[in-house]
Design a protein around this motif. Structure first.
Motif, PDB file in Angstrom:
ATOM      1  N   VAL A  12      27.077  45.593  54.251  1.00  0.00           N
ATOM      2  CA  VAL A  12      26.290  44.808  53.283  1.00  0.00           C
ATOM      3  C   VAL A  12      26.846  45.044  51.882  1.00  0.00           C
ATOM      4  O   VAL A  12      27.094  44.089  51.129  1.00  0.00           O
ATOM      5  CB  VAL A  12      24.800  45.190  53.352  1.00  0.00           C
ATOM      6  N   TYR A  20      28.524  35.807  49.293  1.00  0.00           N
ATOM      7  CA  TYR A  20      27.746  35.049  48.318  1.00  0.00           C
ATOM      8  C   TYR A  20      28.624  33.996  47.642  1.00  0.00           C
ATOM      9  O   TYR A  20      28.227  32.840  47.492  1.00  0.00           O
ATOM     10  CB  TYR A  20      27.153  35.989  47.261  1.00  0.00           C
ATOM     11  N   ARG A  21      29.832  34.419  47.233  1.00  0.00           N
ATOM     12  CA  ARG A  21      30.728  33.481  46.543  1.00  0.00           C
ATOM     13  C   ARG A  21      31.081  32.302  47.457  1.00  0.00           C
ATOM     14  O   ARG A  21      31.129  31.159  47.010  1.00  0.00           O
ATOM     15  CB  ARG A  21      31.989  34.202  46.063  1.00  0.00           C
ATOM     16  N   TRP A  25      30.011  28.465  46.438  1.00  0.00           N
ATOM     17  CA  TRP A  25      30.928  27.353  46.240  1.00  0.00           C
ATOM     18  C   TRP A  25      30.746  26.264  47.290  1.00  0.00           C
ATOM     19  O   TRP A  25      31.057  25.104  47.052  1.00  0.00           O
ATOM     20  CB  TRP A  25      32.380  27.856  46.249  1.00  0.00           C
ATOM     21  N   GLU A  34      22.163  32.844  47.991  1.00  0.00           N
ATOM     22  CA  GLU A  34      21.626  34.187  48.261  1.00  0.00           C
ATOM     23  C   GLU A  34      20.776  34.200  49.526  1.00  0.00           C
ATOM     24  O   GLU A  34      20.832  35.133  50.318  1.00  0.00           O
ATOM     25  CB  GLU A  34      20.822  34.689  47.052  1.00  0.00           C
ATOM     26  N   LEU A  95      38.812  26.270  33.184  1.00  0.00           N
ATOM     27  CA  LEU A  95      38.142  26.679  34.420  1.00  0.00           C
ATOM     28  C   LEU A  95      36.887  25.840  34.674  1.00  0.00           C
ATOM     29  O   LEU A  95      36.537  25.573  35.816  1.00  0.00           O
ATOM     30  CB  LEU A  95      37.772  28.162  34.381  1.00  0.00           C
ATOM     31  N   LEU A  98      38.022  22.808  36.325  1.00  0.00           N
ATOM     32  CA  LEU A  98      38.375  23.112  37.711  1.00  0.00           C
ATOM     33  C   LEU A  98      37.111  23.236  38.565  1.00  0.00           C
ATOM     34  O   LEU A  98      37.053  22.762  39.695  1.00  0.00           O
ATOM     35  CB  LEU A  98      39.188  24.419  37.765  1.00  0.00           C
ATOM     36  N   ALA A 117      42.040  30.641  49.275  1.00  0.00           N
ATOM     37  CA  ALA A 117      42.168  31.084  47.873  1.00  0.00           C
ATOM     38  C   ALA A 117      41.207  32.225  47.533  1.00  0.00           C
ATOM     39  O   ALA A 117      41.564  33.135  46.790  1.00  0.00           O
ATOM     40  CB  ALA A 117      41.935  29.900  46.933  1.00  0.00           C
ATOM     41  N   LEU A 118      39.999  32.190  48.056  1.00  0.00           N
ATOM     42  CA  LEU A 118      39.014  33.228  47.702  1.00  0.00           C
ATOM     43  C   LEU A 118      39.199  34.469  48.568  1.00  0.00           C
ATOM     44  O   LEU A 118      39.235  35.590  48.046  1.00  0.00           O
ATOM     45  CB  LEU A 118      37.593  32.673  47.881  1.00  0.00           C
TER      46      LEU A 118
ATOM     47  N   GLU B   3      48.269  27.354  39.355  1.00  0.00           N
ATOM     48  CA  GLU B   3      47.044  26.700  39.801  1.00  0.00           C
ATOM     49  C   GLU B   3      46.302  27.581  40.807  1.00  0.00           C
ATOM     50  O   GLU B   3      45.072  27.691  40.783  1.00  0.00           O
ATOM     51  CB  GLU B   3      47.419  25.363  40.433  1.00  0.00           C
ATOM     52  N   GLU B   4      47.080  28.221  41.690  1.00  0.00           N
ATOM     53  CA  GLU B   4      46.485  29.093  42.726  1.00  0.00           C
ATOM     54  C   GLU B   4      45.745  30.264  42.075  1.00  0.00           C
ATOM     55  O   GLU B   4      44.632  30.619  42.480  1.00  0.00           O
ATOM     56  CB  GLU B   4      47.612  29.616  43.631  1.00  0.00           C
ATOM     57  N   ARG B   6      44.560  30.396  38.979  1.00  0.00           N
ATOM     58  CA  ARG B   6      43.386  29.890  38.250  1.00  0.00           C
ATOM     59  C   ARG B   6      42.243  29.633  39.222  1.00  0.00           C
ATOM     60  O   ARG B   6      41.084  29.956  38.965  1.00  0.00           O
ATOM     61  CB  ARG B   6      43.750  28.603  37.502  1.00  0.00           C
ATOM     62  N   LEU B   7      42.622  29.063  40.365  1.00  0.00           N
ATOM     63  CA  LEU B   7      41.604  28.774  41.375  1.00  0.00           C
ATOM     64  C   LEU B   7      40.966  30.079  41.862  1.00  0.00           C
ATOM     65  O   LEU B   7      39.741  30.187  41.966  1.00  0.00           O
ATOM     66  CB  LEU B   7      42.240  28.025  42.553  1.00  0.00           C
ATOM     67  N   ARG B   8      41.801  31.079  42.121  1.00  0.00           N
ATOM     68  CA  ARG B   8      41.263  32.364  42.602  1.00  0.00           C
ATOM     69  C   ARG B   8      40.367  32.994  41.549  1.00  0.00           C
ATOM     70  O   ARG B   8      39.320  33.552  41.864  1.00  0.00           O
ATOM     71  CB  ARG B   8      42.432  33.296  42.959  1.00  0.00           C
ATOM     72  N   GLN B   9      40.788  32.906  40.276  1.00  0.00           N
ATOM     73  CA  GLN B   9      39.990  33.480  39.192  1.00  0.00           C
ATOM     74  C   GLN B   9      38.621  32.802  39.113  1.00  0.00           C
ATOM     75  O   GLN B   9      37.587  33.463  38.981  1.00  0.00           O
ATOM     76  CB  GLN B   9      40.736  33.301  37.867  1.00  0.00           C
ATOM     77  N   LEU B  10      38.644  31.482  39.257  1.00  0.00           N
ATOM     78  CA  LEU B  10      37.382  30.743  39.195  1.00  0.00           C
ATOM     79  C   LEU B  10      36.487  31.083  40.383  1.00  0.00           C
ATOM     80  O   LEU B  10      35.299  31.372  40.215  1.00  0.00           O
ATOM     81  CB  LEU B  10      37.669  29.236  39.180  1.00  0.00           C
ATOM     82  N   LEU B  11      37.091  31.074  41.564  1.00  0.00           N
ATOM     83  CA  LEU B  11      36.290  31.292  42.774  1.00  0.00           C
ATOM     84  C   LEU B  11      35.691  32.690  42.815  1.00  0.00           C
ATOM     85  O   LEU B  11      34.624  32.892  43.392  1.00  0.00           O
ATOM     86  CB  LEU B  11      37.158  31.065  44.024  1.00  0.00           C
ATOM     87  N   ALA B  13      34.602  34.344  40.281  1.00  0.00           N
ATOM     88  CA  ALA B  13      33.741  34.607  39.128  1.00  0.00           C
ATOM     89  C   ALA B  13      32.251  34.776  39.447  1.00  0.00           C
ATOM     90  O   ALA B  13      31.610  35.674  38.902  1.00  0.00           O
ATOM     91  CB  ALA B  13      33.938  33.494  38.088  1.00  0.00           C
ATOM     92  N   PRO B  14      31.674  33.942  40.312  1.00  0.00           N
ATOM     93  CA  PRO B  14      30.207  34.060  40.503  1.00  0.00           C
ATOM     94  C   PRO B  14      29.806  35.427  41.038  1.00  0.00           C
ATOM     95  O   PRO B  14      30.485  35.993  41.884  1.00  0.00           O
ATOM     96  CB  PRO B  14      29.880  32.967  41.524  1.00  0.00           C
ATOM     97  N   ARG B  15      28.709  35.928  40.524  1.00  0.00           N
ATOM     98  CA  ARG B  15      28.187  37.239  40.966  1.00  0.00           C
ATOM     99  C   ARG B  15      26.768  37.050  41.490  1.00  0.00           C
ATOM    100  O   ARG B  15      25.977  36.341  40.860  1.00  0.00           O
ATOM    101  CB  ARG B  15      28.148  38.235  39.793  1.00  0.00           C
ATOM    102  N   PRO B  16      26.442  37.661  42.592  1.00  0.00           N
ATOM    103  CA  PRO B  16      25.065  37.544  43.096  1.00  0.00           C
ATOM    104  C   PRO B  16      24.107  38.341  42.221  1.00  0.00           C
ATOM    105  O   PRO B  16      24.533  39.153  41.386  1.00  0.00           O
ATOM    106  CB  PRO B  16      25.158  38.152  44.498  1.00  0.00           C
ATOM    107  N   SER B  17      22.817  38.147  42.421  1.00  0.00           N
ATOM    108  CA  SER B  17      21.813  38.918  41.683  1.00  0.00           C
ATOM    109  C   SER B  17      22.006  40.407  41.981  1.00  0.00           C
ATOM    110  O   SER B  17      22.452  40.779  43.066  1.00  0.00           O
ATOM    111  CB  SER B  17      20.403  38.531  42.123  1.00  0.00           C
ATOM    112  N   LEU B  20      20.312  41.630  45.164  1.00  0.00           N
ATOM    113  CA  LEU B  20      20.541  40.962  46.455  1.00  0.00           C
ATOM    114  C   LEU B  20      20.790  41.984  47.572  1.00  0.00           C
ATOM    115  O   LEU B  20      20.236  41.873  48.665  1.00  0.00           O
ATOM    116  CB  LEU B  20      21.723  39.986  46.351  1.00  0.00           C
ATOM    117  N   GLU B  21      21.601  42.970  47.242  1.00  0.00           N
ATOM    118  CA  GLU B  21      21.911  43.997  48.255  1.00  0.00           C
ATOM    119  C   GLU B  21      20.626  44.669  48.750  1.00  0.00           C
ATOM    120  O   GLU B  21      20.425  44.835  49.960  1.00  0.00           O
ATOM    121  CB  GLU B  21      22.849  45.029  47.643  1.00  0.00           C
TER     122      GLU B  21
END
Lengths: 168, 165
Positions: A12, A20-21, A25, A34, A95, A98, A117-118, B3-4, B6-11, B13-17, B20-21
């Motif tokens: 976990v 989550y990511r 997306w 979540e 970004l 994007l 990519a992720l 581009e790859e 930038r895409l990885r950096q963007l993807l 970026a989001p962080r869960p609350s 959440l854990e």
């Protein structure tokens, strides 16, 4: 038993962010993402005895999450997820563009892009995850990249058709 | 930046609350500990201890029929439904007559006491054999055991036919 619980708790801690990511997306909704991650771990805990490779649970967890995401999308008639309301934090204008392009991508294309990519999955790993041939992975990924590139430069109302629905 | 990248950096970026854990862990059903399984094992052991007098005595639902001839044990063993049992002793408990029976099991000899109000063999001559009442059996006699509801006569007839031949 308790050792199993501790190991699951480690999973976990280690994987909830990546899951989550992926959900974020794919679904475009942080709250829903979540919830789906929570549901994923709940299902995984209940079905943990079915896991064969305990040293590498991520593909299994991701499979559960993706199944839950696409089931949710199916309930919505497989419509593309809405654009996330807020751009990600500290995102440059580039970004943000994007992100908008990504949000307008079909969920199926977004999914395969996320895997590569992720999560940094190889073609072979994606092939295993999606249960499709390697050549199909390459062609779908290529189409998804091309679609993203077009959307990046295109106006906001452009919709790219899902690659599975080919016109003949 | 490609581009790859930038895409990885963007993807990424989001962080869960932050919680959440914690919510995931709290939402998981409790693990069954060893204590849980030990509890089940203890319950089973307790049930076995309570019901062992019934479970551990395979002769309890059987009717004993007697055959007083010695040396029949081998022939009795031919049939899996019957067991060679030796009448060890006639005894009395609170003034009531009992039979002390013993038979062999893989775990060793097993003893049981039975009231001798049991059916006797058919009368002499009906099947060509000798008739005995259980109460009159000599100590050391070999008994044959039949499940209840099953007519023991065919078996008795078989033994006697063998004896006749």
């Amino acid at each position: 038993m308790l050792g199993e619980r501790r190991r699951f708790e480690q999973w976990v801690r280690r994987y909830h962010g990546d899951l989550y990511r992926h959900a974020y997306w794919l679904m475009g909704d942080p709250t829903l993402a979540e919830e789906l991650v929570q549901e994923t771990f709940y299902r995984a805990w209940r079905g943990r005895r079915g896991l064969r490779r305990r040293d590498e649970p991520f593909p299994w967890l991701l499979g559960i999450l993706r199944h839950a995401c696409f089931a949710e999308l199916g309930r919505r008639g497989r419509q593309a997820a809405p654009l996330p309301e807020e751009p990600v934090e500290d995102a440059s204008p580039e970004l943000v563009d994007l992100q908008r392009a990504l949000a307008r991508l079909d969920p199926g294309q977004r999914d395969i892009l996320l895997l590569h990519a992720l999560h940094g999955m190889s073609y072979a790993e994606i092939s295993e995850q999606l249960e499709i041939p390697l050549g199909t992975v390459m062609s779908r990924l290529s189409r998804a990249r091309a679609a993203l590139r077009r959307l990046w430069d295109a106006p906001d109302d452009t919709v790219i058709p899902f690659p599975g629905r080919r016109r003949r | 930046m490609s581009e790859e990248q930038r895409l990885r950096q963007l993807l990424s970026a989001p962080r869960p609350s932050a919680d959440l854990e914690r919510r995931i862990l709290e939402g998981l059903p409790p693990a069954r500990s060893w204590r849980h399984w030990w509890g089940i094992a203890a319950s089973v052991a307790l049930m076995l201890a309570v019901f062992w007098p019934t479970l551990g005595d395979p002769l309890a639902p059987f009717i004993a029929h007697a055959h007083a001839e010695q040396g029949l044990e081998g022939r009795l063993a031919e049939s899996p439904r019957m067991a060679g049992v030796v009448l060890v002793k006639h005894c009395r408990v609170a003034g009531r007559p009992y039979l002390h029976l013993r038979w062999s099991t893989p775990a060793g000899p097993l003893d049981a006491f039975y009231a001798p109000e049991l059916p006797a063999l058919p009368p002499r001559g009906e099947h060509g054999g000798r008739a005995w009442t259980v109460a009159g059996l000599p100590e050391g006699a070999v008994l044959a055991i039949h499940p209840p509801g099953i007519d023991p006569l065919p078996w008795i007839r078989k033994i006697n036919l063998k004896e006749d031949t």
